[in-house]
Design a protein around this motif. Structure first.
Motif, PDB file in Angstrom:
ATOM      1  N   ASN A  55       0.882  -1.162   0.167  1.00 36.94           N
ATOM      2  CA  ASN A  55      -0.079   0.070   0.157  1.00 36.94           C
ATOM      3  C   ASN A  55       0.975   1.190  -0.082  1.00 36.94           C
ATOM      4  N   ARG A  56       1.936   1.154   0.783  1.00 36.54           N
ATOM      5  CA  ARG A  56       2.913   2.270   0.935  1.00 36.54           C
ATOM      6  C   ARG A  56       3.566   2.736  -0.285  1.00 36.54           C
ATOM      7  N   ARG A  57       4.041   1.468  -1.334  1.00 40.75           N
ATOM      8  CA  ARG A  57       4.627   1.530  -2.382  1.00 40.75           C
ATOM      9  C   ARG A  57       3.695   2.107  -3.396  1.00 40.75           C
ATOM     10  N   SER A  58       2.371   1.771  -3.538  1.00 44.98           N
ATOM     11  CA  SER A  58       1.509   1.931  -4.637  1.00 44.98           C
ATOM     12  C   SER A  58       1.188   3.494  -4.276  1.00 44.98           C
ATOM     13  N   LEU A  59       1.115   3.839  -2.988  1.00 46.41           N
ATOM     14  CA  LEU A  59       0.972   5.487  -2.830  1.00 46.41           C
ATOM     15  C   LEU A  59       2.155   6.273  -3.213  1.00 46.41           C
ATOM     16  N   LEU A  60       3.409   5.854  -3.020  1.00 48.58           N
ATOM     17  CA  LEU A  60       4.312   6.581  -3.309  1.00 48.58           C
ATOM     18  C   LEU A  60       4.466   6.553  -5.220  1.00 48.58           C
ATOM     19  N   ALA A 112       1.898   6.433  -7.055  1.00 50.23           N
ATOM     20  CA  ALA A 112       0.718   7.429  -7.292  1.00 50.23           C
ATOM     21  C   ALA A 112       1.167   8.830  -7.168  1.00 50.23           C
ATOM     22  N   ILE A 113       1.642   9.209  -6.111  1.00 44.77           N
ATOM     23  CA  ILE A 113       2.132  10.441  -5.922  1.00 44.77           C
ATOM     24  C   ILE A 113       3.197  10.846  -7.087  1.00 44.77           C
ATOM     25  N   THR A 114       4.182  10.194  -7.170  1.00 46.37           N
ATOM     26  CA  THR A 114       5.288  10.465  -8.361  1.00 46.37           C
ATOM     27  C   THR A 114       4.497  10.797  -9.533  1.00 46.37           C
ATOM     28  N   VAL A 115       3.792   9.854 -10.102  1.00 45.01           N
ATOM     29  CA  VAL A 115       3.015   9.893 -11.387  1.00 45.01           C
ATOM     30  C   VAL A 115       2.158  11.082 -11.463  1.00 45.01           C
ATOM     31  N   GLY A 116       1.238  11.310 -10.335  1.00 46.59           N
ATOM     32  CA  GLY A 116       0.363  12.277 -10.187  1.00 46.59           C
ATOM     33  C   GLY A 116       1.136  13.756 -10.317  1.00 46.59           C
ATOM     34  N   SER A 117       2.414  14.034  -9.513  1.00 45.42           N
ATOM     35  CA  SER A 117       2.802  15.053  -9.708  1.00 45.42           C
ATOM     36  C   SER A 117       3.375  15.392 -11.101  1.00 45.42           C
TER      37      SER A 117
END
Length: 65
Positions: free
Chosen positions: A9-14, A16-21
């Protein structure tokens, strides 16, 4: 000893943040170019200084009510 499982979950969140930014930055850059390209200047005949643009017209419209 037990091996710890990686927190997916933590990896997918990181990720997503990278791709989103990155996507947000790309949209912001291309959006600024589009805004400059689509804005049309309408000038009053015989006047070289004042130019009524789309955002100025919308401001005037908001003042009228």
């Amino acid at each position: 000893m037990k091996k710890q499982q990686p927190d997916l979950n933590r990896r997918s969140l990181l990720k997503a943040i990278t791709v989103g930014s990155a996507a947000t930055a790309a949209i912001a850059v291309s959006g600024a170019s589009v805004a400059k390209a689509t804005e049309s200047n309408i000038s009053i005949k015989g006047s070289n200084g004042y130019k009524e643009t789309a955002h100025i017209r919308s401001y005037y419209d908001s003042l009228r009510g």
